[in-house]
Write a protein that holds these residues in place. Structure first.
Motif, PDB file in Angstrom:
ATOM      1  N   VAL A  65       0.853  -1.181   0.000  1.00 27.98           N
ATOM      2  CA  VAL A  65       0.000   0.000   0.000  1.00 27.98           C
ATOM      3  C   VAL A  65       0.888   1.229   0.000  1.00 27.98           C
ATOM      4  CG1 VAL A  65      -1.725   1.280   1.307  1.00 27.98           C
ATOM      5  CG2 VAL A  65      -1.824  -1.218   1.216  1.00 27.98           C
ATOM      6  N   GLU A  66       0.592   2.141  -0.915  1.00 26.97           N
ATOM      7  CA  GLU A  66       1.356   3.381  -0.975  1.00 26.97           C
ATOM      8  C   GLU A  66       1.041   4.220   0.258  1.00 26.97           C
ATOM      9  OE1 GLU A  66       3.671   4.344  -3.149  1.00 26.97           O
ATOM     10  OE2 GLU A  66       3.447   2.383  -4.074  1.00 26.97           O
ATOM     11  N   LYS A  67       2.075   4.634   0.938  1.00 30.18           N
ATOM     12  CA  LYS A  67       1.911   5.416   2.162  1.00 30.18           C
ATOM     13  C   LYS A  67       2.023   6.895   1.815  1.00 30.18           C
ATOM     14  CE  LYS A  67       4.851   6.024   5.827  1.00 30.18           C
ATOM     15  NZ  LYS A  67       5.821   5.566   6.784  1.00 30.18           N
ATOM     16  N   GLN A  68       0.983   7.633   2.156  1.00 28.45           N
ATOM     17  CA  GLN A  68       1.012   9.075   1.955  1.00 28.45           C
ATOM     18  C   GLN A  68       1.556   9.710   3.226  1.00 28.45           C
ATOM     19  OE1 GLN A  68      -2.938  10.272   0.991  1.00 28.45           O
ATOM     20  NE2 GLN A  68      -2.897   9.328  -1.016  1.00 28.45           N
ATOM     21  N   THR A  69       2.537  10.580   3.067  1.00 27.69           N
ATOM     22  CA  THR A  69       3.153  11.220   4.226  1.00 27.69           C
ATOM     23  C   THR A  69       2.460  12.544   4.491  1.00 27.69           C
ATOM     24  OG1 THR A  69       5.249  10.227   3.595  1.00 27.69           O
ATOM     25  CG2 THR A  69       5.342  11.973   5.215  1.00 27.69           C
ATOM     26  N   ASP A  70       1.887  12.652   5.683  1.00 30.52           N
ATOM     27  CA  ASP A  70       1.233  13.904   6.039  1.00 30.52           C
ATOM     28  C   ASP A  70       2.242  14.812   6.749  1.00 30.52           C
ATOM     29  OD1 ASP A  70       0.548  13.733   9.203  1.00 30.52           O
ATOM     30  OD2 ASP A  70       0.446  11.757   8.274  1.00 30.52           O
ATOM     31  N   PRO A  71       1.925  16.094   6.858  1.00 28.53           N
ATOM     32  CA  PRO A  71       2.876  17.044   7.474  1.00 28.53           C
ATOM     33  C   PRO A  71       3.257  16.695   8.909  1.00 28.53           C
ATOM     34  CG  PRO A  71       1.115  18.221   6.349  1.00 28.53           C
ATOM     35  CD  PRO A  71       0.751  16.763   6.313  1.00 28.53           C
ATOM     36  N   LEU A  72       2.302  16.188   9.696  1.00 31.40           N
ATOM     37  CA  LEU A  72       2.611  15.838  11.080  1.00 31.40           C
ATOM     38  C   LEU A  72       3.624  14.704  11.142  1.00 31.40           C
ATOM     39  CD1 LEU A  72       2.169  16.201  14.085  1.00 31.40           C
ATOM     40  CD2 LEU A  72       0.192  14.701  13.921  1.00 31.40           C
ATOM     41  N   THR A  73       3.442  13.695  10.294  1.00 27.90           N
ATOM     42  CA  THR A  73       4.392  12.576  10.251  1.00 27.90           C
ATOM     43  C   THR A  73       5.780  13.060   9.839  1.00 27.90           C
ATOM     44  OG1 THR A  73       2.623  11.040   9.698  1.00 27.90           O
ATOM     45  CG2 THR A  73       4.866  10.313   9.225  1.00 27.90           C
ATOM     46  N   GLN A  74       5.839  13.951   8.863  1.00 26.14           N
ATOM     47  CA  GLN A  74       7.127  14.504   8.433  1.00 26.14           C
ATOM     48  C   GLN A  74       7.807  15.232   9.588  1.00 26.14           C
ATOM     49  OE1 GLN A  74       6.036  16.940   5.092  1.00 26.14           O
ATOM     50  NE2 GLN A  74       6.239  15.261   3.637  1.00 26.14           N
ATOM     51  N   LYS A  75       7.034  16.011  10.344  1.00 28.45           N
ATOM     52  CA  LYS A  75       7.595  16.762  11.477  1.00 28.45           C
ATOM     53  C   LYS A  75       8.084  15.803  12.565  1.00 28.45           C
ATOM     54  CE  LYS A  75       8.268  20.496  13.977  1.00 28.45           C
ATOM     55  NZ  LYS A  75       9.346  21.412  13.699  1.00 28.45           N
ATOM     56  N   LEU A  76       7.282  14.762  12.869  1.00 26.08           N
ATOM     57  CA  LEU A  76       7.692  13.797  13.884  1.00 26.08           C
ATOM     58  C   LEU A  76       8.947  13.035  13.451  1.00 26.08           C
ATOM     59  CD1 LEU A  76       4.237  12.375  14.988  1.00 26.08           C
ATOM     60  CD2 LEU A  76       5.762  13.816  16.324  1.00 26.08           C
ATOM     61  N   ASP A  77       9.022  12.663  12.164  1.00 23.97           N
ATOM     62  CA  ASP A  77      10.212  11.994  11.667  1.00 23.97           C
ATOM     63  C   ASP A  77      11.443  12.878  11.803  1.00 23.97           C
ATOM     64  OD1 ASP A  77       8.845   9.671  11.054  1.00 23.97           O
ATOM     65  OD2 ASP A  77       8.611  10.183   8.922  1.00 23.97           O
ATOM     66  N   LYS A  78      11.289  14.166  11.465  1.00 29.75           N
ATOM     67  CA  LYS A  78      12.419  15.095  11.580  1.00 29.75           C
ATOM     68  C   LYS A  78      12.841  15.256  13.037  1.00 29.75           C
ATOM     69  CE  LYS A  78      13.928  19.756  10.306  1.00 29.75           C
ATOM     70  NZ  LYS A  78      15.144  19.540  10.996  1.00 29.75           N
ATOM     71  N   LEU A  79      11.850  15.361  13.945  1.00 32.44           N
ATOM     72  CA  LEU A  79      12.171  15.475  15.371  1.00 32.44           C
ATOM     73  C   LEU A  79      12.900  14.226  15.875  1.00 32.44           C
ATOM     74  CD1 LEU A  79       8.890  17.075  16.757  1.00 32.44           C
ATOM     75  CD2 LEU A  79      11.140  18.149  16.614  1.00 32.44           C
ATOM     76  N   GLU A  80      12.450  13.054  15.411  1.00 34.94           N
ATOM     77  CA  GLU A  80      13.094  11.807  15.820  1.00 34.94           C
ATOM     78  C   GLU A  80      14.532  11.759  15.298  1.00 34.94           C
ATOM     79  OE1 GLU A  80      12.145   7.065  15.844  1.00 34.94           O
ATOM     80  OE2 GLU A  80      11.529   8.207  14.100  1.00 34.94           O
ATOM     81  N   ASP A  81      14.734  12.166  14.061  1.00 40.34           N
ATOM     82  CA  ASP A  81      16.082  12.172  13.478  1.00 40.34           C
ATOM     83  C   ASP A  81      17.004  13.144  14.196  1.00 40.34           C
ATOM     84  OD1 ASP A  81      15.267  10.285  11.645  1.00 40.34           O
ATOM     85  OD2 ASP A  81      14.921  11.754  10.037  1.00 40.34           O
ATOM     86  N   ASP A  82      16.452  14.260  14.669  1.00 34.93           N
ATOM     87  CA  ASP A  82      17.265  15.283  15.335  1.00 34.93           C
ATOM     88  C   ASP A  82      17.503  15.009  16.811  1.00 34.93           C
ATOM     89  OD1 ASP A  82      17.349  16.592  12.933  1.00 34.93           O
ATOM     90  OD2 ASP A  82      15.819  18.070  13.448  1.00 34.93           O
ATOM     91  N   MET A  83      16.872  13.965  17.364  1.00 31.54           N
ATOM     92  CA  MET A  83      17.037  13.652  18.791  1.00 31.54           C
ATOM     93  C   MET A  83      18.467  13.205  19.065  1.00 31.54           C
ATOM     94  SD  MET A  83      13.756  11.449  19.884  1.00 31.54           S
ATOM     95  CE  MET A  83      12.722  12.158  21.104  1.00 31.54           C
ATOM     96  N   PRO A  84      19.026  13.668  20.173  1.00 33.15           N
ATOM     97  CA  PRO A  84      20.362  13.186  20.533  1.00 33.15           C
ATOM     98  C   PRO A  84      20.290  11.719  20.917  1.00 33.15           C
ATOM     99  CG  PRO A  84      19.498  14.618  22.253  1.00 33.15           C
ATOM    100  CD  PRO A  84      18.505  14.634  21.130  1.00 33.15           C
ATOM    101  N   GLU A  85      21.363  11.010  20.668  1.00 25.18           N
ATOM    102  CA  GLU A  85      21.396   9.564  20.962  1.00 25.18           C
ATOM    103  C   GLU A  85      21.394   9.327  22.407  1.00 25.18           C
ATOM    104  OE1 GLU A  85      21.076   7.012  18.797  1.00 25.18           O
ATOM    105  OE2 GLU A  85      20.730   8.524  17.299  1.00 25.18           O
TER     106      GLU A  85
END
Length: 85
Positions: A65-85
């Protein structure tokens, strides 16, 4: 795994969700509620990337199933990527 001490600044809706988790799970610690929130997010993220099995009269058919990325998911992904280890 060690724990790190940190101060976070988040929007009110995030604190509301943390408090909802605390109430529903009977948790007094905000940290534990945040851990629940992250675990739930990761579980849903993993689940959403799995193929869907459709059963019809011809047998099982696996369809991605093609997953559509909504703005909230994009923001959460960016926040997760920017989290310190």
């Amino acid at each position: 795994m060690s724990k790190k001490s940190s101060t976070i600044h988040v929007e009110d809706f995030v604190w509301d969700e943390i408090e909802n988790i605390q109430r529903s799970q009977g948790i007094s610690s905000r940290n534990t509620a945040i851990e629940y929130l992250v675990a739930e997010y990761r579980g849903l993220k993993r689940q959403s990337s799995k193929p869907v099995i459709i059963v019809d009269d011809k047998g099982d058919v696996e369809k991605k199933v093609e997953k559509q990325t909504d703005p909230l998911t994009q923001k959460l992904d960016k926040l997760e990527d920017d989290m310190p280890e």
